[in-house]
Design an enzyme around this catalytic site. Structure first.
Site, PDB file in Angstrom:
ATOM      1  N   GLU A  85      66.866   9.981  12.832  1.00  0.00           N
ATOM      2  CA  GLU A  85      65.866   8.979  12.457  1.00  0.00           C
ATOM      3  C   GLU A  85      64.647   9.641  11.828  1.00  0.00           C
ATOM      4  O   GLU A  85      64.103   9.191  10.818  1.00  0.00           O
ATOM      5  CB  GLU A  85      65.407   8.185  13.700  1.00  0.00           C
ATOM      6  CG  GLU A  85      66.507   7.439  14.418  1.00  0.00           C
ATOM      7  CD  GLU A  85      67.197   8.272  15.491  1.00  0.00           C
ATOM      8  OE1 GLU A  85      67.396   9.492  15.303  1.00  0.00           O
ATOM      9  OE2 GLU A  85      67.530   7.683  16.533  1.00  0.00           O
TER      10      GLU A  85
ATOM     11  N   CYS B 144      65.980  14.950  14.973  1.00  0.00           N
ATOM     12  CA  CYS B 144      66.852  13.778  15.090  1.00  0.00           C
ATOM     13  C   CYS B 144      67.077  13.126  13.719  1.00  0.00           C
ATOM     14  O   CYS B 144      66.261  13.266  12.803  1.00  0.00           O
ATOM     15  CB  CYS B 144      66.214  12.730  16.004  1.00  0.00           C
ATOM     16  SG  CYS B 144      66.166  13.170  17.743  1.00  0.00           S
TER      17      CYS B 144
ATOM     18  N   ASN C 299      71.108  14.249  12.248  1.00  0.00           N
ATOM     19  CA  ASN C 299      70.473  15.219  13.154  1.00  0.00           C
ATOM     20  C   ASN C 299      70.834  16.634  12.712  1.00  0.00           C
ATOM     21  O   ASN C 299      71.943  16.895  12.223  1.00  0.00           O
ATOM     22  CB  ASN C 299      70.806  14.966  14.620  1.00  0.00           C
ATOM     23  CG  ASN C 299      72.276  14.823  14.937  1.00  0.00           C
ATOM     24  OD1 ASN C 299      73.074  14.436  14.098  1.00  0.00           O
ATOM     25  ND2 ASN C 299      72.635  15.111  16.179  1.00  0.00           N
ATOM     26  N   ILE C 300      69.871  17.516  12.867  1.00  0.00           N
ATOM     27  CA  ILE C 300      70.015  18.906  12.434  1.00  0.00           C
ATOM     28  C   ILE C 300      69.600  19.782  13.606  1.00  0.00           C
ATOM     29  O   ILE C 300      68.416  19.837  13.960  1.00  0.00           O
ATOM     30  CB  ILE C 300      69.134  19.183  11.200  1.00  0.00           C
ATOM     31  CG1 ILE C 300      69.485  18.205  10.067  1.00  0.00           C
ATOM     32  CG2 ILE C 300      69.305  20.634  10.734  1.00  0.00           C
ATOM     33  CD1 ILE C 300      68.478  18.182   8.922  1.00  0.00           C
ATOM     34  N   GLU C 301      70.591  20.426  14.230  1.00  0.00           N
ATOM     35  CA  GLU C 301      70.313  21.190  15.450  1.00  0.00           C
ATOM     36  C   GLU C 301      69.925  22.631  15.120  1.00  0.00           C
ATOM     37  O   GLU C 301      69.995  23.084  13.979  1.00  0.00           O
ATOM     38  CB  GLU C 301      71.535  21.118  16.371  1.00  0.00           C
ATOM     39  CG  GLU C 301      71.801  19.683  16.795  1.00  0.00           C
ATOM     40  CD  GLU C 301      72.883  19.520  17.835  1.00  0.00           C
ATOM     41  OE1 GLU C 301      73.709  20.444  18.010  1.00  0.00           O
ATOM     42  OE2 GLU C 301      72.895  18.455  18.468  1.00  0.00           O
TER      43      GLU C 301
ATOM     44  N   CYS D  24      61.451   9.566  18.528  1.00  0.00           N
ATOM     45  CA  CYS D  24      61.731   8.808  17.292  1.00  0.00           C
ATOM     46  C   CYS D  24      61.116   7.410  17.356  1.00  0.00           C
ATOM     47  O   CYS D  24      60.610   6.906  16.347  1.00  0.00           O
ATOM     48  CB  CYS D  24      63.228   8.739  17.039  1.00  0.00           C
ATOM     49  SG  CYS D  24      63.896  10.344  16.519  1.00  0.00           S
TER      50      CYS D  24
ATOM     51  N   CYS E 240      65.701   8.082  20.443  1.00  0.00           N
ATOM     52  CA  CYS E 240      64.994   8.754  21.541  1.00  0.00           C
ATOM     53  C   CYS E 240      63.517   8.346  21.524  1.00  0.00           C
ATOM     54  O   CYS E 240      63.024   7.741  20.561  1.00  0.00           O
ATOM     55  CB  CYS E 240      65.150  10.266  21.428  1.00  0.00           C
ATOM     56  SG  CYS E 240      64.058  11.023  20.208  1.00  0.00           S
TER      57      CYS E 240
HETATM   58  N1  THU Z   1      69.665  12.641  18.538  1.00  0.00           N
HETATM   59  C1  THU Z   1      69.299  11.995  17.387  1.00  0.00           C
HETATM   60  O1  THU Z   1      69.561  12.480  16.265  1.00  0.00           O
HETATM   61  N2  THU Z   1      68.613  10.840  17.499  1.00  0.00           N
HETATM   62  C2  THU Z   1      68.283  10.249  18.675  1.00  0.00           C
HETATM   63  O2  THU Z   1      67.529   9.295  18.688  1.00  0.00           O
HETATM   64  C3  THU Z   1      68.853  10.758  19.930  1.00  0.00           C
HETATM   65  C4  THU Z   1      69.359  12.153  19.864  1.00  0.00           C
HETATM   66  C5  THU Z   1      70.392  13.916  18.434  1.00  0.00           C
HETATM   67  C6  THU Z   1      69.619  15.122  18.871  1.00  0.00           C
HETATM   68  C7  THU Z   1      70.735  16.093  19.211  1.00  0.00           C
HETATM   69  O3  THU Z   1      71.145  16.766  18.021  1.00  0.00           O
HETATM   70  C8  THU Z   1      71.877  15.189  19.666  1.00  0.00           C
HETATM   71  O4  THU Z   1      71.551  13.888  19.226  1.00  0.00           O
HETATM   72  C9  THU Z   1      72.110  15.188  21.149  1.00  0.00           C
HETATM   73  O5  THU Z   1      70.942  14.944  21.834  1.00  0.00           O
END
Ligand code: THU
Length: 134
Positions: free
Chosen positions: A55, A53, A42-44, A93, A90
């Protein structure tokens, strides 16, 4: 590539997560039918909605390299310092996975540092999902 090897790759990918806001790290490892593995984290973003996300990072990397046939994905995640490391994909995804994968596509929710996993199908995680004829 065994299921547990894929889970370990997801765990390793999680280390690359860029998560200054949530401190919640996620890693994914996507196995193509041709036997290649694409990993993602994941890259915020300061504008939270721009976050990607793990995935989708893995899927978009693969599709952008010309791969669209997938066998399975391993996913792991958790708050920094939480060594249970479980994360279900999520809704966005799940929908992106459904664009490319059949209902029996295998999804491994890896835990315990990639040494164990729970297995689901896409149908179990996205029943009655939306799709259009291609
Ligand atoms: N996140 C994912 O990378 N994949 C998911 O399916 C659920 C959420 C990440 C997004 C965010 O950076 C962190 O988890 C918290 O929500």
């Amino acid at each position: 590539m065994t299921e547990l090897e894929l889970c370990k790759k997801a765990h390793d990918a999680m280390e690359k997560a860029y998560v200054p806001y949530s401190r919640f790290r996620v890693g994914a490892a996507l196995l193509t039918k041709s036997g290649k593995v694409y990993t993602g984290c994941n890259i915020e973003n300061a504008s939270y909605g721009a976050t990607n996300c793990a995935e989708r990072t893995a899927i978009f990397k693969a599709v952008s390299e010309g791969e669209k046939e997938f066998e399975a994905i391993a996913i792991t995640g958790g708050h920094e310092g939480d060594d249970k490391e479980t994360c279900t994909p999520c809704g966005i995804c799940r929908q992106v996975i459904s664009e490319f994968c059949d209902r029996d596509f295998r999804i491994f929710l890896a835990k315990e540092h990639g040494t164990a996993y729970d297995e689901y199908t896409l149908e179990q995680l996205l029943p009655a999902g939306f799709a259009l004829e291609k």
